[in-house]
Design a protein around this motif. Structure first.
Motif, mmCIF file in Angstrom:
data_model
loop_
_atom_site.group_PDB
_atom_site.id
_atom_site.type_symbol
_atom_site.label_atom_id
_atom_site.label_comp_id
_atom_site.label_asym_id
_atom_site.label_seq_id
_atom_site.Cartn_x
_atom_site.Cartn_y
_atom_site.Cartn_z
ATOM 1 N N PRO A 144 -0.617 -1.219 11.390
ATOM 2 C CA PRO A 144 -1.674 -2.194 11.678
ATOM 3 C C PRO A 144 -1.098 -3.587 11.944
ATOM 4 C CG PRO A 144 -2.191 -0.896 9.714
ATOM 5 C CD PRO A 144 -0.772 -0.588 10.074
ATOM 6 N N GLY A 145 -1.772 -4.341 12.796
ATOM 7 C CA GLY A 145 -1.337 -5.702 13.088
ATOM 8 C C GLY A 145 -1.261 -6.549 11.838
ATOM 9 N N GLY A 146 -0.221 -7.344 11.734
ATOM 10 C CA GLY A 146 -0.050 -8.210 10.573
ATOM 11 C C GLY A 146 0.630 -7.539 9.403
ATOM 12 N N TYR A 147 1.078 -6.288 9.583
ATOM 13 C CA TYR A 147 1.730 -5.551 8.494
ATOM 14 C C TYR A 147 3.088 -5.023 8.934
ATOM 15 C CZ TYR A 147 -2.545 -5.705 5.766
ATOM 16 O OH TYR A 147 -3.628 -6.141 5.037
ATOM 17 N N SER A 148 3.927 -4.736 7.942
ATOM 18 C CA SER A 148 5.243 -4.153 8.180
ATOM 19 C C SER A 148 5.379 -2.870 7.377
ATOM 20 C CB SER A 148 6.360 -5.121 7.759
ATOM 21 O OG SER A 148 6.315 -6.323 8.501
ATOM 22 N N LEU A 149 6.075 -1.893 7.953
ATOM 23 C CA LEU A 149 6.407 -0.681 7.218
ATOM 24 C C LEU A 149 7.596 -1.004 6.322
ATOM 25 C CD1 LEU A 149 5.596 2.294 6.919
ATOM 26 C CD2 LEU A 149 7.289 2.849 8.688
ATOM 27 N N THR A 150 7.441 -0.775 5.025
ATOM 28 C CA THR A 150 8.405 -1.246 4.032
ATOM 29 C C THR A 150 8.838 -0.098 3.118
ATOM 30 O OG1 THR A 150 7.407 -3.457 4.079
ATOM 31 C CG2 THR A 150 8.767 -2.922 2.169
ATOM 32 N N ILE A 151 10.086 -0.174 2.669
ATOM 33 C CA ILE A 151 10.644 0.818 1.763
ATOM 34 C C ILE A 151 10.916 0.169 0.404
ATOM 35 C CG2 ILE A 151 12.541 2.419 1.339
ATOM 36 C CD1 ILE A 151 10.883 3.158 3.777
ATOM 37 N N LEU A 152 10.505 0.859 -0.649
ATOM 38 C CA LEU A 152 10.856 0.462 -2.016
ATOM 39 C C LEU A 152 11.640 1.611 -2.634
ATOM 40 C CD1 LEU A 152 10.645 -1.281 -4.616
ATOM 41 C CD2 LEU A 152 8.458 -0.134 -5.069
ATOM 42 N N GLU A 172 0.847 -1.186 0.000
ATOM 43 C CA GLU A 172 0.000 0.000 0.000
ATOM 44 C C GLU A 172 0.886 1.240 0.000
ATOM 45 O OE1 GLU A 172 -3.536 2.277 2.507
ATOM 46 O OE2 GLU A 172 -2.640 0.439 3.311
ATOM 47 N N VAL A 173 0.796 2.027 -1.047
ATOM 48 C CA VAL A 173 1.637 3.210 -1.206
ATOM 49 C C VAL A 173 1.130 4.322 -0.288
ATOM 50 C CG1 VAL A 173 2.420 4.987 -2.804
ATOM 51 C CG2 VAL A 173 2.200 2.620 -3.581
ATOM 52 N N LEU A 174 1.983 4.744 0.670
ATOM 53 C CA LEU A 174 1.624 5.795 1.618
ATOM 54 C C LEU A 174 2.327 7.112 1.331
ATOM 55 C CD1 LEU A 174 1.714 3.821 4.996
ATOM 56 C CD2 LEU A 174 -0.255 4.270 3.524
ATOM 57 N N TYR A 175 3.536 7.057 0.770
ATOM 58 C CA TYR A 175 4.303 8.275 0.520
ATOM 59 C C TYR A 175 5.323 8.002 -0.576
ATOM 60 C CZ TYR A 175 7.019 12.536 1.333
ATOM 61 O OH TYR A 175 7.647 13.741 1.172
ATOM 62 N N ILE A 176 5.511 8.992 -1.448
ATOM 63 C CA ILE A 176 6.502 8.904 -2.526
ATOM 64 C C ILE A 176 7.393 10.143 -2.441
ATOM 65 C CG2 ILE A 176 6.879 8.877 -5.025
ATOM 66 C CD1 ILE A 176 4.108 7.555 -5.277
ATOM 67 N N GLY A 177 8.699 9.944 -2.547
ATOM 68 C CA GLY A 177 9.625 11.063 -2.502
ATOM 69 C C GLY A 177 10.842 10.804 -3.356
ATOM 70 N N GLN A 178 11.768 11.762 -3.362
ATOM 71 C CA GLN A 178 12.984 11.626 -4.160
ATOM 72 C C GLN A 178 14.135 12.343 -3.487
ATOM 73 O OE1 GLN A 178 14.679 14.195 -6.221
ATOM 74 N NE2 GLN A 178 13.064 15.621 -6.849
ATOM 75 N N ALA A 179 15.326 11.932 -3.812
ATOM 76 C CA ALA A 179 16.548 12.599 -3.367
ATOM 77 C C ALA A 179 17.537 12.536 -4.526
ATOM 78 C CB ALA A 179 17.129 11.910 -2.135
ATOM 79 N N PHE A 180 18.099 13.666 -4.880
ATOM 80 C CA PHE A 180 19.048 13.682 -6.004
ATOM 81 C C PHE A 180 20.331 14.418 -5.650
ATOM 82 C CE2 PHE A 180 20.793 14.703 -10.153
ATOM 83 C CZ PHE A 180 20.619 13.487 -10.819
ATOM 84 N N LYS A 196 16.777 10.515 7.566
ATOM 85 C CA LYS A 196 16.348 11.693 8.327
ATOM 86 C C LYS A 196 14.982 12.154 7.833
ATOM 87 C CE LYS A 196 21.145 13.225 8.975
ATOM 88 N NZ LYS A 196 22.134 14.327 8.733
ATOM 89 N N HIS A 197 14.084 11.212 7.652
ATOM 90 C CA HIS A 197 12.819 11.511 6.995
ATOM 91 C C HIS A 197 11.701 11.694 8.022
ATOM 92 C CE1 HIS A 197 9.618 11.393 4.042
ATOM 93 N NE2 HIS A 197 10.532 11.406 3.091
ATOM 94 N N GLU A 198 11.152 12.912 8.104
ATOM 95 C CA GLU A 198 10.119 13.201 9.087
ATOM 96 C C GLU A 198 8.825 12.431 8.810
ATOM 97 O OE1 GLU A 198 9.528 17.377 9.246
ATOM 98 O OE2 GLU A 198 11.535 17.813 10.026
ATOM 99 N N THR A 199 8.460 12.299 7.537
ATOM 100 C CA THR A 199 7.209 11.602 7.218
ATOM 101 C C THR A 199 7.309 10.122 7.544
ATOM 102 O OG1 THR A 199 6.756 13.195 5.457
ATOM 103 C CG2 THR A 199 5.496 11.151 5.424
ATOM 104 N N LEU A 200 8.476 9.514 7.317
ATOM 105 C CA LEU A 200 8.670 8.113 7.694
ATOM 106 C C LEU A 200 8.457 7.943 9.193
ATOM 107 C CD1 LEU A 200 9.536 5.209 7.064
ATOM 108 C CD2 LEU A 200 11.918 5.945 7.278
ATOM 109 N N GLN A 201 9.019 8.863 9.984
ATOM 110 C CA GLN A 201 8.837 8.805 11.432
ATOM 111 C C GLN A 201 7.367 9.019 11.797
ATOM 112 O OE1 GLN A 201 11.474 7.828 12.995
ATOM 113 N NE2 GLN A 201 12.727 8.072 11.160
ATOM 114 N N LYS A 202 6.707 9.937 11.094
ATOM 115 C CA LYS A 202 5.296 10.220 11.375
ATOM 116 C C LYS A 202 4.428 8.982 11.122
ATOM 117 C CE LYS A 202 1.551 13.306 9.890
ATOM 118 N NZ LYS A 202 1.194 14.433 8.979
ATOM 119 N N ILE A 203 4.685 8.298 10.015
ATOM 120 C CA ILE A 203 3.905 7.096 9.697
ATOM 121 C C ILE A 203 4.136 6.031 10.761
ATOM 122 C CG2 ILE A 203 3.627 5.211 8.034
ATOM 123 C CD1 ILE A 203 4.413 7.228 5.842
ATOM 124 N N ALA A 204 5.394 5.869 11.188
ATOM 125 C CA ALA A 204 5.721 4.860 12.200
ATOM 126 C C ALA A 204 5.059 5.192 13.526
ATOM 127 C CB ALA A 204 7.237 4.769 12.361
#
Length: 302
Positions: free
Chosen positions: A167-175, A132-140, A154-162
């Motif tokens: 939800p139970g049975g799910y993992s926060l994942t990075i692609l 489930e896509v929650l946030y999309i960003g970039q770094a260049f 050092k991502h504030e939104t990643l910390q905010k989501i965590a």
């Protein structure tokens, strides 16, 4: 005459095509684990796009061997899936649930299907693993000096989501995605256009401007295209403002006279299917955007 080409402004129109060529995925906590990311650093170096999302937890139940077939059992939620893997002659299953399973060949080499391999098959064969896509960003950074991992640490939104809770049975994942650095151009030739006098000039202009598009520009265009497409819950910019003539980046695209943009995620090896509140689960995603609202300039997705 095809209806879509009737009464169009120009006989030559261009679309800029961008696609992800490779990826790295890991649980979110993995970005802080140096030993975990060390073997992936060379791949990560080319990844300037990142997607934060939720994936279901895979619980490995056990393994068995029937003749030369390895059977791995995995639970997702309350559903159990058995995957069958053909083994070469002489390969034998060894181990147990407590110490771990592996298969060993006659020379003593040991191996076993990885979680990514298992996830890929569960996704492809059973539609059992999604992202489930929650946030999309970039770094260049300067000349590509920064990558997705640099930003995520050092991502504030990643910390905010965590902090909001997973939800139970799910993992926060990075692609993390590496976008093909070479320019790609798709051109339409329309013999029924109103203006057929500029064809040669527009072909040359398209090629000249195409190769003037930088990797930094394409990275931002790719990010913005995906945000507009997936509409992730935690993104704000680009969700409703892309494409817009008020954006400097898009103004440059208009100056280059591209008619459309395409951003693709079509990687067969992904161990899950991406989705969001507005986009269904699919193995491949193609974000398509016309850059002109005028009907006489819309030739690619009419």
């Amino acid at each position: 005459m095809p209806k879509m080409f009737k009464d169009k402004a120009f006989d030559v129109e261009h679309a800029l095509i961008m696609y992800a060529k490779s990826y790295v995925t890991m649980p979110a906590f993995g970005i802080y684990e140096d030993e975990l990311i060390a073997p992936l650093l060379e791949q990560i170096r080319h990844c300037h796009i990142y997607i934060i999302g939720l994936t279901p937890k895979l619980e490995f139940v056990g393994a068995a061997q029937e003749e030369q077939v390895l059977i791995t059992s995995v639970e997702i939620g309350s559903q159990c899936y058995d995957l069958r893997w053909q083994l070469p002659e002489g390969v034998t299953l060894k181990g147990n649930n407590q110490d771990g399973w592996y298969v060993e060949d006659g020379s003593g080499d040991k191996y076993f299907p990885t979680e990514s391999m298992i996830g890929q098959r569960l996704s492809a064969e059973h539609n059992a693993v999604d992202f489930e896509v929650l946030y999309i960003g970039q770094a260049f950074g300067e000349s590509g000096s920064r990558n997705a991992l640099d930003r995520l640490k050092k991502h504030e939104t990643l910390q905010k989501i965590a902090v909001k809770g997973i939800p139970g049975g799910y993992s926060l994942t990075i692609l993390m995605l590496a976008v093909e650095p070479a320019n790609q151009l798709v051109t339409t030739f329309n013999p029924w256009a109103k203006d057929k006098s500029q064809g040669a000039e527009r072909i040359k202009k398209g090629l000249d401007k195409l190769f003037g598009t930088t990797e930094a520009e394409r990275t931002t265009l790719y990010e913005a295209s995906l945000i507009r497409y997936f509409q992730p819950k935690f993104n704000k910019e680009f969700k409703n403002s892309f494409p817009s003539t008020n954006m400097k980046l898009l103004a440059d695209c208009y100056d280059k006279d591209f008619s459309a943009l395409v951003a693709e995620i079509s990687i067969d090896e992904l161990p899950f299917q991406l989705f969001s509140d507005v986009v269904a689960h699919k193995p491949n995603h193609i974000a398509k955007h016309d850059l002109h609202t005028d009907e006489n300039r819309r030739v690619f997705f009419a």
